[in-house]
Scaffold this active site. Structure first.
Site: not given
Length: 789
Positions: A307, A309, A545
């Protein structure tokens, strides 16, 4: 789905319990007392290492040897005691590391007590506690919703239903679910073992277990070994005790000497030690391994989904530019953005950057809200200004809020190509509860955000490329922007807008194999993409996250979460990077490869010994002769050619990517190696019996057979130790020197009952060993070609 509630300030607040009420519930045992096991207890560790099938066999044989034979023939028992002690010590050290890291990564909910919000440990929650939660928070006990502000909860880990569920005051919330949008508070109605998730599993944070091919493979091998041992051992007992008219003590010693080496007792120990030391090493780098086989699993990974970000970029962002559209007043736009920022009590990274840049918006009164959702790609709020003007505003992805062909999209794409993130502010005449709220909205401004690249991301991506691990960047952001960020980090490959991906699995899998960067991915798509990759035989790791990563993390072979990420991601991940450093992943991969590659090496050593021991026993039974070895001989051989070398080889660095079919890879070397060693040793033994027939010296025959078996075992060790490094050459050489010392020092000769008699027989033993070594080289190369894995 949306949930438009009045602002929290307009609802009666649930103040929570008082300190007296908490103490009363603790006294009554109404506490969330579900034990959280980050590792086995001390008692479980001792039982697992001491009370094993093979320890029982070895223990009984050891007690018999202590009663009927010299202490030299009982050395194998002391070795087992030492090995078991080492195993317990190492796993205890690993437990301490895991327990300390688990405290750092533990979910700590916010509760209201005495009218104030405080953070407590999960185990300190009591019945009727009022807990606050926001996006990414995990529900740790069952309860009933008392406040809801655009609250949407994902219960897929419990029910399998992927769509988030809107929650309103009075609705039930279940432990094991997590918040995907909005926020609110709930009152605990069931705690401890009465909670829903606790009834499904003793630990609410785990619903899947990592498959360990290594452990299951070793269990399979031990099952095969047991089947081989039983008939060979029975035949040996009958032959040595009843067929041959030997002294009882000597017969028992030789019988046990034939049975003990059949047991690969150190293999399970070294596997446990290798895992335990791996946990300790990773713990020092702030990496919490929530399931030990996850170390092995990540080593088998050939595709890692990242991912953007929080993984490739740091969590924070900065507003670099505000571009008003269609002549809109920039001062007014700043006030709107400020109002949107202050209206959200739990802003994400993008909104936090806007709050930092435009703090002025407190004079606007919010009348409705639409929290940001990864599925929607935008958030919104309705306001009533003091001057009476009202307005409904949306902030989100330009390519979602605008129709194709809008001029603002051209400008957005140009900014995305620079790796910048762009949000669009629009005003709509529709209500926030309208499914088509964005339809017909008027664009007001583009908000340009700059993302901070992680300084270690490029090196980490380069490491994966060197290790032949394919990196796939999967993000909910604009595909062009994500592709530009990936390019800055040196990641090569095509960029794909996930909205154009085929819905069916086969087509999606083909597109995933061809592409590298994927933007505008929805949470459900992330999950589908993981499944599509797995359908092509890939072993997939997923990092993330945010709450939008939870479903994909759960379905991936290995889920890796950031320590600062949402509680939900940490709950379903097998590995948590507590230092939030993407650069820690290569260490985890390297540790897994070390464990698997090295255990494969040492397993071959142990099982060669098992095969030649079983074969020697069968040959002895068929020929009706004395077993050639006493336990002391095989203890010496095992220590020098297996025990000590295996310990060093099991803990050495190993960068080779783990390959499947552990049992097949080990057995295809162990069986021919063991057969060659067993046949060559027995031939030497029979020749020695003929050579020394006049002297009647069983010690001389045993010594010749021991020399042959040692030399062949050393050659097996030399093959296993390849490719050579200085320390591996030193290791093999030192074992050879140690054996020579035993042959040359008189008291060691006597202690181990080894004495080479004459000149001819020792050289015959050496010659047979050379022939066997050549046969080993030819046979193993043939196996590599004939049975590749």
């Amino acid at each position: 789905m949306t949930d438009i509630d009045a602002p929290a300030t307009q609802r009666p607040a649930a103040t929570g319990l008082t300190a007296t009420e908490v103490a009363d519930r603790v006294a009554r045992g109404q506490v969330n007392d579900v034990p959280v096991h980050s590792s086995r207890s001390i008692g479980e560790i001792v039982r697992a290492n001491v009370f094993t099938r093979f320890n029982a066999i070895i223990g009984i044989l050891w007690l018999i040897m202590l009663a009927v034979a010299p202490i030299q023939d009982s050395l194998f028992g002391f070795v087992i005691l030492a090995n078991t002690g080492i195993g317990i010590l190492q796993e205890w050290r690993a437990k301490k590391t895991l327990d300390s890291l688990a405290v750092i990564g533990e979910v700590r909910p916010t509760v209201r007590r005495d009218g104030a919000a405080v953070v407590v440990a999960t185990s300190e929650l009591v019945l009727d506690d009022v807990m606050e939660f926001g996006p990414g928070d995990k529900v740790v006990v069952d309860g009933v919703c008392v406040e809801a502000d655009g609250l949407e909860i994902d219960e897929s880990l419990l029910t399998g239903e992927a769509d988030p569920v809107v929650k309103r005051p009075g609705d039930q919330v279940l432990s094991g679910s997590f918040v995907v949008a909005g926020g609110g508070a709930f009152r605990a109605t069931k705690v401890g073992r009465e909670a829903y998730a606790a009834q499904l599993a003793e630990e609410a944070s785990r619903f899947t277990l990592v498959h360990s091919e290594l452990r299951s493979g070793i269990s399979t091998i031990l099952k095969y070994v047991t089947w081989m041992m039983v008939p060979a051992a029975i035949g040996l007992v009958i032959t040595q005790l009843f067929v041959k008219n030997n002294d009882l003590g000597d017969s028992v010693a030789r019988t046990i000497g034939g049975i003990v080496p059949m047991v690969p007792e150190g293999l399970v120990l070294l596997t446990s030690v290798a895992f335990a030391i791996g946990v300790i090493r990773l713990g020092r780098k702030q990496c919490l391994v929530q399931e030990l086989p996850a170390i092995e699993g990540l080593a088998r990974v050939d595709t890692v989904c990242l991912d953007k970000t929080g993984t490739l970029t740091e969590g924070g962002m900065d507003v670099t530019e505000l571009r008003a559209l269609d002549g809109a007043d920039e001062t007014y736009i700043r006030r709107v953005l400020g109002a949107l920022g202050t209206s959200d009590p739990r802003p994400n990274a993008s909104l936090q950057a806007i709050i930092d840049a435009y703090p002025d918006g407190e004079d606007w009164r919010r009348t409705g809200s639409l929290p940001f959702s990864s599925a929607r790609k935008y958030s919104g709020a309705s306001f009533s200004e003091e001057n009476g003007e009202s307005g409904t505003w949306l902030l989100g992805a330009p390519d979602v809020l605008l129709t194709d062909g809008d001029p603002a999209l051209t400008e957005t794409e140009r900014l995305n190509e620079q790796g910048l993130r762009v949000l669009l502010l629009v005003r709509t005449a529709r209500g926030l509860d309208d499914p088509d709220v964005a339809k017909g909205a008027r664009p007001f401004a583009l908000v340009v955000l700059e993302q901070r690249l992680r300084p270690d991301a490029a090196d980490t991506l380069r490491y994966f490329a060197e290790q032949d691990v394919h990196a796939k960047v999967i993000s909910g952001d604009n595909a062009v922007s994500v592709g530009a960020v990936a390019a800055k980090l040196g990641l090569k490959g095509s960029t794909v807008d996930a909205r154009r991906l085929p819905a069916e699995r086969e087509g999606m899998a083909a597109a995933l194999d061809d592409g590298t960067v994927f933007g505008r991915v929805t949470p459900q798509q992330k999950r589908d993409m993981v499944g599509a990759l797995q359908s092509r035989g890939h072993t997939v790791a997923m990092t993330g996250d945010g709450v939008n990563d939870v479903l994909a993390l759960k379905d991936a072979d290995i889920g890796v979460a950031m320590g600062s990420g949402s509680e939900a991601t940490r709950a379903v991940a097998q590995i948590v990077l507590l230092n939030n450093s993407f650069a820690t992943l290569p260490s985890v991969v390297a540790e897994g490869r070390r464990v698997i590659g090295n255990i494969t090496r040492v397993a071959t050593l142990f099982l060669v010994k098992t095969v030649y021991s079983v074969l020697l026993a069968l040959l002895v039974v068929c020929w009706g002769v004395e077993y050639p070895f006493l336990p002391r001989h095989l203890t010496l051989l095992s220590t020098l050619t297996i025990g000590i070398p295996a310990f060093f080889l099991a803990l050495a660095p190993n960068k080779e990517r783990a390959r499947p079919h552990f049992v097949r890879r080990v057995m295809r070397y162990s069986i021919p190696g063991g057969v060659v060693a067993g046949v060559a040793t027995f031939v030497t033994y029979l020749i020695a019996r003929h050579e020394y027939v006049g002297e009647g010296s069983l010690d001389a025959e045993t010594s010749a057979a021991t020399l042959t078996l040692f030399l062949i075992s050393m050659w097996v060790l030399a093959i296993i130790a390849r490719p050579y490094t200085w320390w591996r050459v030193l290791l093999v050489a030192s074992m050879g020197v140690a054996f020579v010392v035993v042959l040359m020092v008189p008291w060691l000769q006597e202690f181990f009952a080894l004495k080479l008699v004459g000149v001819t027989m020792p050289w015959i033993a050496v010659g047979i060993s050379v022939v066997a070594a050549v046969a080993l080289e030819i046979m193993w190369k043939w196996v590599d070609r004939r049975f590749p894995v």
